[in-house]
Design a protein around this motif. Structure first.
Motif, short mmCIF file in Angstrom:
data_model
loop_
_atom_site.label_atom_id
_atom_site.label_comp_id
_atom_site.label_asym_id
_atom_site.label_seq_id
_atom_site.Cartn_x
_atom_site.Cartn_y
_atom_site.Cartn_z
N VAL A 198 0.84 -1.21 0.00
CA VAL A 198 0.00 0.00 0.00
C VAL A 198 0.87 1.25 0.00
CG1 VAL A 198 -1.65 1.34 1.36
CG2 VAL A 198 -1.98 -1.12 1.08
N ILE A 199 1.86 1.30 0.91
CA ILE A 199 2.71 2.49 1.01
C ILE A 199 3.51 2.70 -0.27
CG2 ILE A 199 4.63 3.54 2.27
CD1 ILE A 199 3.64 2.16 4.78
N THR A 200 4.07 1.62 -0.80
CA THR A 200 4.85 1.73 -2.03
C THR A 200 3.98 2.22 -3.19
OG1 THR A 200 6.28 -0.08 -1.30
CG2 THR A 200 6.34 0.48 -3.64
N LEU A 223 16.99 8.08 -7.97
CA LEU A 223 16.93 8.13 -6.51
C LEU A 223 15.48 8.18 -6.02
CD1 LEU A 223 19.24 8.12 -4.43
CD2 LEU A 223 19.98 8.58 -6.75
N GLU A 224 14.63 8.89 -6.73
CA GLU A 224 13.24 8.95 -6.31
C GLU A 224 12.55 7.59 -6.45
OE1 GLU A 224 11.43 11.15 -4.77
OE2 GLU A 224 13.14 12.49 -4.60
N THR A 225 12.90 6.85 -7.49
CA THR A 225 12.34 5.50 -7.65
C THR A 225 12.79 4.60 -6.50
OG1 THR A 225 12.39 5.76 -10.06
CG2 THR A 225 12.17 3.52 -9.20
N LEU A 226 14.06 4.67 -6.16
CA LEU A 226 14.58 3.86 -5.06
C LEU A 226 13.94 4.26 -3.73
CD1 LEU A 226 18.37 3.71 -6.00
CD2 LEU A 226 16.66 1.91 -6.26
N LYS A 227 13.72 5.56 -3.54
CA LYS A 227 13.07 6.03 -2.32
C LYS A 227 11.65 5.51 -2.21
CE LYS A 227 13.32 10.29 -1.14
NZ LYS A 227 13.25 11.75 -1.30
N ALA A 228 10.96 5.40 -3.35
CA ALA A 228 9.58 4.91 -3.33
C ALA A 228 9.52 3.42 -3.04
CB ALA A 228 8.91 5.22 -4.66
N VAL A 229 10.45 2.66 -3.63
CA VAL A 229 10.45 1.20 -3.45
C VAL A 229 11.01 0.81 -2.09
CG1 VAL A 229 11.33 -0.99 -4.35
CG2 VAL A 229 10.61 0.81 -5.93
N PHE A 230 12.09 1.49 -1.67
CA PHE A 230 12.73 1.20 -0.38
C PHE A 230 12.46 2.35 0.59
CE2 PHE A 230 15.19 -0.98 -3.67
CZ PHE A 230 15.19 -2.28 -3.17
#
Length: 484
Positions: free
Chosen positions: A94-96, A178-185
């Motif tokens: 849900v959060i991701t 970096l934004e993609t990584l922040k969203a996934v992790f």
């Protein structure tokens, strides 16, 4: 998954710490950008790399007649649903999903802005004129500026140069990564610090180009301070007002010698090797069979050498030859019937003489054929697995048998039931199984269920002595483990 997170995070933390301590304040910004991006790729790669370091461990010699049996393990998982795991993955999903939706929405919002405003081609990039009051900022191949400031020529040349560097060096791609990584992790804060470090390095790169092109450091520094009070723009964009700190102002006048920069670059290389070795090394124990042979005290090795070229003719009690074998193929019982080799010519307790006797035995001419008589066991006799040349086995191997048992064994519904069922049976000459005996079970019908499964088992390949099928007694432990 946990192993991946731990290893990658540890590597990311160490590499970022080294960057802040040794590289951030040096004027080698292109290398620093490569270092930060490579650190991320490297840290995500090392959990999938395994470097095996083989360590030999010595184990006692096991004869060919030793039997090793492993029982099949049945685990009842009918009521073992882990709702905590499902809940955790649901929350993560849900959060991701929310963060990815926000990320994509901002990209679409910036694209919509580029289409809504007036576009002007400027040095192979798009200037997007906006009605809103804003500082210049960059996204992909577009520079967003205020329309009124543009027409009134209130945007300094240094600002155009600054934003052009963001476009030409593709800084937006770093931010999107970096934004993609922040969203996934999202649960890992290390990527927040990586984004800050990369964005600040982007500003160092742009500032360096402005200083080189316009050669007026005081004016540019004052310009940055003047613009510092403006509002922050979109977090996906590269903009002039990002981190106008003392670091940027000092970096404009700082110099780094070529030798110092090269020395630091070289010093960084062993760091990656250390992390790779520390994170990926796995000690693999390789068993090494130890056979103790004392040549000066026992003639065993000499006998093997003596009979190396001899063919042993195996005869039954009626004198018929039933097989022929080499010395290495003989069973322990057959070796007992081998006639001893001729005695050494000299007998001495002296170590040197013993060595000479052994050499005499090795160099002696062995007979071409030796007959060995074995006593044949009646056909209806029952052998144990240690007395047969070829042990009985399930068609396709014992792994297939364990799979058959695991698939057909119906574990009792009793929760948290653990233990072993010991059962013996006879493998007949035709491969069928019978005479099942339960030596021990753990109750709840486990012994009867084991018998039921074995009764439905396909025919085995029977045990053999000298190539002839015989009845063989076989024992089998079955491990039961039910978990609620």
């Amino acid at each position: 998954m946990i192993d991946f997170i731990i290893k990658s995070t540890a590597s990311l933390f160490v590499l970022l710490a080294v960057y802040h301590l040794a590289l951030e304040n040096e004027k080698m910004h292109h290398f620093n950008r490569f270092y930060l991006l490579f650190a991320i790729i490297f840290s995500f790669t090392i959990p999938f790399i395994t470097i095996e370091v083989i360590q030999e461990i010595t184990t006692p010699f096991t004869s060919k007649n030793a039997i090793t049996m492993e029982g099949a393990t049945m685990t009842s998982v009918e009521d073992s649903t882990n709702y905590w795991i499902i809940a955790i993955w649901s929350i993560y999903g849900v959060i991701t999903s929310v963060l990815l939706f926000r990320f994509i929405r901002n990209i679409l919002k910036l694209n919509a802005k580029s289409k809504s405003g007036t576009e002007i081609n400027y040095k192979n990039v798009n200037l997007v004129l906006l009605k809103e009051k804003t500082l210049p900022y960059t996204f992909m191949n577009s520079i967003f500026i205020n329309e009124t400031d543009y027409h009134n020529r209130k945007i300094e040349a240094e600002l155009y140069t600054h934003e052009l560097i963001h476009v030409n060096q593709k800084h937006t791609l770093d931010i999107l990564l970096l934004e993609t990584l922040k969203a996934v992790f999202w649960f890992n804060p290390i990527f927040i610090f990586y984004k800050k470090a990369i964005q600040l390095n982007h500003e160092f790169l742009a500032d360096e180009k402005v200083v080189q092109s316009h050669n007026n450091v005081p004016f540019y520094q004052n310009l940055l301070i003047t613009k510092a009070s403006a509002n922050q723009t979109y977090y996906l964009a590269s903009n002039l007002n990002y981190s106008v700190t003392k670091k940027r102002l000092i970096m404009m006048t700082k110099t780094t010698s070529t030798s110092r920069a090269m020395l630091k670059k070289i010093a960084i290389a062993p760091l990656f090797s250390f992390i790779l070795f520390f994170s990926c090394t796995k000690n693999v124990e390789q068993e090494k069979t130890s056979e103790t042979t004392i040549k000066s005290k026992t003639p065993v090795t000499g006998i093997e050498k003596y009979f190396e070229n001899t063919i042993f003719l195996i005869k039954d009690e009626k004198g018929n030859i039933v097989s022929d074998k080499k010395f290495s193929e003989l069973t322990s019982e057959e070796k007992k019937n081998i006639p001893p080799p001729p005695p050494p010519r000299v007998t001495s307790v002296n170590e040197q003489e013993n060595s000479k006797q052994l050499n005499d035995l090795k160099n002696a001419v062995s007979p071409k054929y030796v007959e060995i008589t074995t006593v044949e066991v009646p056909e209806n006799g029952i052998h144990n697995t240690a007395s047969v040349n070829e042990k009985p086995t399930f068609p396709g191997g014992m792994d297939k048998f364990y799979q058959f048992v695991a698939e057909n064994f119906k574990a009792p519904s009793q929760p948290n039931l653990k233990g072993k069922v010991y059962i013996t049976f006879i493998v007949e000459i035709d491969g069928s199984l019978n005479d099942f005996k339960i030596l021990r079970d753990i109750g709840y019908g486990t012994g009867k269920e084991a018998v039921r499964v074995l009764e439905s088992c396909p025919k085995w390949i029977p045990g053999k002595i000298n190539g002839k099928a015989v009845r063989t007694l076989y024992s089998l432990p079955i491990t039961i483990n039910t978990e609620q």
